[in-house]
Design a protein around this motif. Structure first.
Motif, PDB file in Angstrom:
ATOM      1  N   LEU A 130      78.267  85.418  35.256  1.00  0.00           N
ATOM      2  CA  LEU A 130      76.895  85.137  35.799  1.00  0.00           C
ATOM      3  C   LEU A 130      76.090  84.480  34.941  1.00  0.00           C
ATOM      4  O   LEU A 130      75.029  84.196  35.118  1.00  0.00           O
ATOM      5  CB  LEU A 130      76.422  86.351  36.439  1.00  0.00           C
ATOM      6  CG  LEU A 130      77.054  87.143  37.600  1.00  0.00           C
ATOM      7  CD1 LEU A 130      76.455  88.521  37.780  1.00  0.00           C
ATOM      8  CD2 LEU A 130      77.135  86.281  38.811  1.00  0.00           C
ATOM      9  N   GLU A 132      74.536  86.215  32.607  1.00  0.00           N
ATOM     10  CA  GLU A 132      73.235  86.859  32.677  1.00  0.00           C
ATOM     11  C   GLU A 132      73.447  88.454  32.284  1.00  0.00           C
ATOM     12  O   GLU A 132      74.789  88.837  32.311  1.00  0.00           O
ATOM     13  CB  GLU A 132      73.139  87.176  34.340  1.00  0.00           C
ATOM     14  CG  GLU A 132      71.958  87.872  34.706  1.00  0.00           C
ATOM     15  CD  GLU A 132      71.854  88.075  36.123  1.00  0.00           C
ATOM     16  OE1 GLU A 132      72.537  87.470  36.786  1.00  0.00           O
ATOM     17  OE2 GLU A 132      71.540  89.185  36.850  1.00  0.00           O
ATOM     18  N   ARG A 144      74.342  89.014  44.292  1.00  0.00           N
ATOM     19  CA  ARG A 144      73.761  87.738  43.786  1.00  0.00           C
ATOM     20  C   ARG A 144      74.645  86.652  44.716  1.00  0.00           C
ATOM     21  O   ARG A 144      75.838  86.840  44.639  1.00  0.00           O
ATOM     22  CB  ARG A 144      74.151  87.494  42.472  1.00  0.00           C
ATOM     23  CG  ARG A 144      73.303  88.631  41.412  1.00  0.00           C
ATOM     24  CD  ARG A 144      73.842  88.877  40.259  1.00  0.00           C
ATOM     25  NE  ARG A 144      73.018  89.607  39.346  1.00  0.00           N
ATOM     26  CZ  ARG A 144      72.592  90.834  39.513  1.00  0.00           C
ATOM     27  NH1 ARG A 144      73.168  91.470  40.602  1.00  0.00           N
ATOM     28  NH2 ARG A 144      71.852  91.257  38.600  1.00  0.00           N
ATOM     29  N   GLU A 145      73.992  85.848  45.105  1.00  0.00           N
ATOM     30  CA  GLU A 145      74.551  84.693  45.721  1.00  0.00           C
ATOM     31  C   GLU A 145      74.426  83.367  45.016  1.00  0.00           C
ATOM     32  O   GLU A 145      73.327  83.257  44.427  1.00  0.00           O
ATOM     33  CB  GLU A 145      73.672  84.385  47.115  1.00  0.00           C
ATOM     34  CG  GLU A 145      74.646  83.386  47.957  1.00  0.00           C
ATOM     35  CD  GLU A 145      73.975  82.560  48.654  1.00  0.00           C
ATOM     36  OE1 GLU A 145      74.092  82.172  49.920  1.00  0.00           O
ATOM     37  OE2 GLU A 145      73.107  81.896  48.016  1.00  0.00           O
ATOM     38  N   ARG A 146      75.496  82.865  44.588  1.00  0.00           N
ATOM     39  CA  ARG A 146      75.489  81.600  43.795  1.00  0.00           C
ATOM     40  C   ARG A 146      76.208  80.673  44.580  1.00  0.00           C
ATOM     41  O   ARG A 146      77.603  80.772  44.735  1.00  0.00           O
ATOM     42  CB  ARG A 146      76.147  81.870  42.472  1.00  0.00           C
ATOM     43  CG  ARG A 146      75.533  82.795  41.815  1.00  0.00           C
ATOM     44  CD  ARG A 146      74.558  82.312  40.804  1.00  0.00           C
ATOM     45  NE  ARG A 146      73.632  83.374  40.182  1.00  0.00           N
ATOM     46  CZ  ARG A 146      73.813  83.898  39.016  1.00  0.00           C
ATOM     47  NH1 ARG A 146      74.571  83.292  38.245  1.00  0.00           N
ATOM     48  NH2 ARG A 146      73.036  84.715  38.702  1.00  0.00           N
ATOM     49  N   LYS A 147      75.805  79.325  45.293  1.00  0.00           N
ATOM     50  CA  LYS A 147      76.234  78.445  45.716  1.00  0.00           C
ATOM     51  C   LYS A 147      77.165  78.786  47.029  1.00  0.00           C
ATOM     52  O   LYS A 147      78.363  78.498  47.091  1.00  0.00           O
ATOM     53  CB  LYS A 147      77.283  77.614  44.952  1.00  0.00           C
ATOM     54  CG  LYS A 147      76.374  76.980  43.630  1.00  0.00           C
ATOM     55  CD  LYS A 147      77.296  75.890  42.911  1.00  0.00           C
ATOM     56  CE  LYS A 147      76.863  75.810  41.591  1.00  0.00           C
ATOM     57  NZ  LYS A 147      77.858  75.180  40.642  1.00  0.00           N
ATOM     58  N   TRP A 150      79.138  85.241  47.078  1.00  0.00           N
ATOM     59  CA  TRP A 150      78.549  86.462  47.207  1.00  0.00           C
ATOM     60  C   TRP A 150      79.294  87.378  45.895  1.00  0.00           C
ATOM     61  O   TRP A 150      80.117  87.401  46.040  1.00  0.00           O
ATOM     62  CB  TRP A 150      78.583  87.502  48.259  1.00  0.00           C
ATOM     63  CG  TRP A 150      77.817  86.814  49.360  1.00  0.00           C
ATOM     64  CD1 TRP A 150      77.908  85.696  50.257  1.00  0.00           C
ATOM     65  CD2 TRP A 150      76.076  87.002  49.355  1.00  0.00           C
ATOM     66  NE1 TRP A 150      76.985  85.532  51.243  1.00  0.00           N
ATOM     67  CE2 TRP A 150      75.844  86.191  50.673  1.00  0.00           C
ATOM     68  CE3 TRP A 150      75.272  87.631  49.007  1.00  0.00           C
ATOM     69  CZ2 TRP A 150      74.429  86.080  50.962  1.00  0.00           C
ATOM     70  CZ3 TRP A 150      73.923  87.818  49.495  1.00  0.00           C
ATOM     71  CH2 TRP A 150      73.615  87.148  50.323  1.00  0.00           C
TER      72      TRP A 150
END
Ligand code: URA
Ligand code: SF4
Length: 187
Positions: A130, A132, A144-147, A150
């Protein structure tokens, strides 16, 4: 350009992009359904994984397998891999430069599998995937949604083996994973 599985296996098989190549017995690419909806990402191979060339086959792996079964799935239906493909000596955490050297392979795997849900096992997997700083005690179970994919941070199974009191929280996370997959298949 998108890499193929054959290319990926070739590249990783002879990879010398970081110092972990010097001490590995076998590379551990990953295993499971190459088109799985659910993917697990760990930290890096341990001793047994290094010996067998397969991810999560030691004590942590047994627990992970049972947790997957607890949400009604089998290992063969999911895809399991790690941030680094070669064992860090004495199971130390991968160094940032090692993870950076290896991360493109993981990106290739995610691009090929195209999972809907990715479960990040432990802080190290979160940190590099992430990009992060995650605190598992605080951030586990939070999506967390990325492109359109999930991602969920949760406990590494080895942390659950060290402190079984955390298993209750981990089970709550796994129920969320099961529910998310159901929700996404109904959408
Ligand atoms: N721990 C990990 O992070 N990965 C494995 O494959 C085994 C143990
Ligand atoms: Fe290559 Fe990754 Fe192994 Fe390092 S850990 S040698 S980058 S495959």
């Amino acid at each position: 350009m998108k890499v193929s599985w054959a290319q990926l296996y070739n590249d990783i098989g002879e990879c010398e992009k970081c110092r972990l190549c010097e001490t590995r017995t076998n590379v551990v690419v990953g295993e499971g359904d190459p088109h799985a909806r659910l993917m697990f990402i760990g930290e890096g191979p341990g001793q047994e994984e290094d010996r067998q060339g397969r991810p999560f086959v030691g004590r942590s792996g047994e627990l992970l397998t049972r947790m997957i079964q607890a949400i009604g799935m089998e290992r063969t239906e999911v895809y399991i891999c790690n941030v680094v493909k070669c064992r860090p000596p004495k199971n130390r955490n991968p160094e940032p430069d090692e993870a950076a050297a290896c991360l493109n392979y993981l990106r290739g795997q995610v691009a090929l599998v195209r999972p809907k849900v990715v479960v990040l096992l432990g802080k190290v997997a979160c940190q590099y995937t992430l990009n992060e700083q995650v605190f598992i005690t605080r951030d586990h179970g939070v999506w967390r949604e990325r492109k359109g994919v999930w991602f969920m941070p949760t406990f590494h199974p080895s942390a659950l083996l060290r402190d079984p009191a955390k298993k209750r929280d981990a089970w709550e996370d796994f129920k969320k994973i099961r529910d998310k997959l159901k929700e996404l298949s109904e959408a």
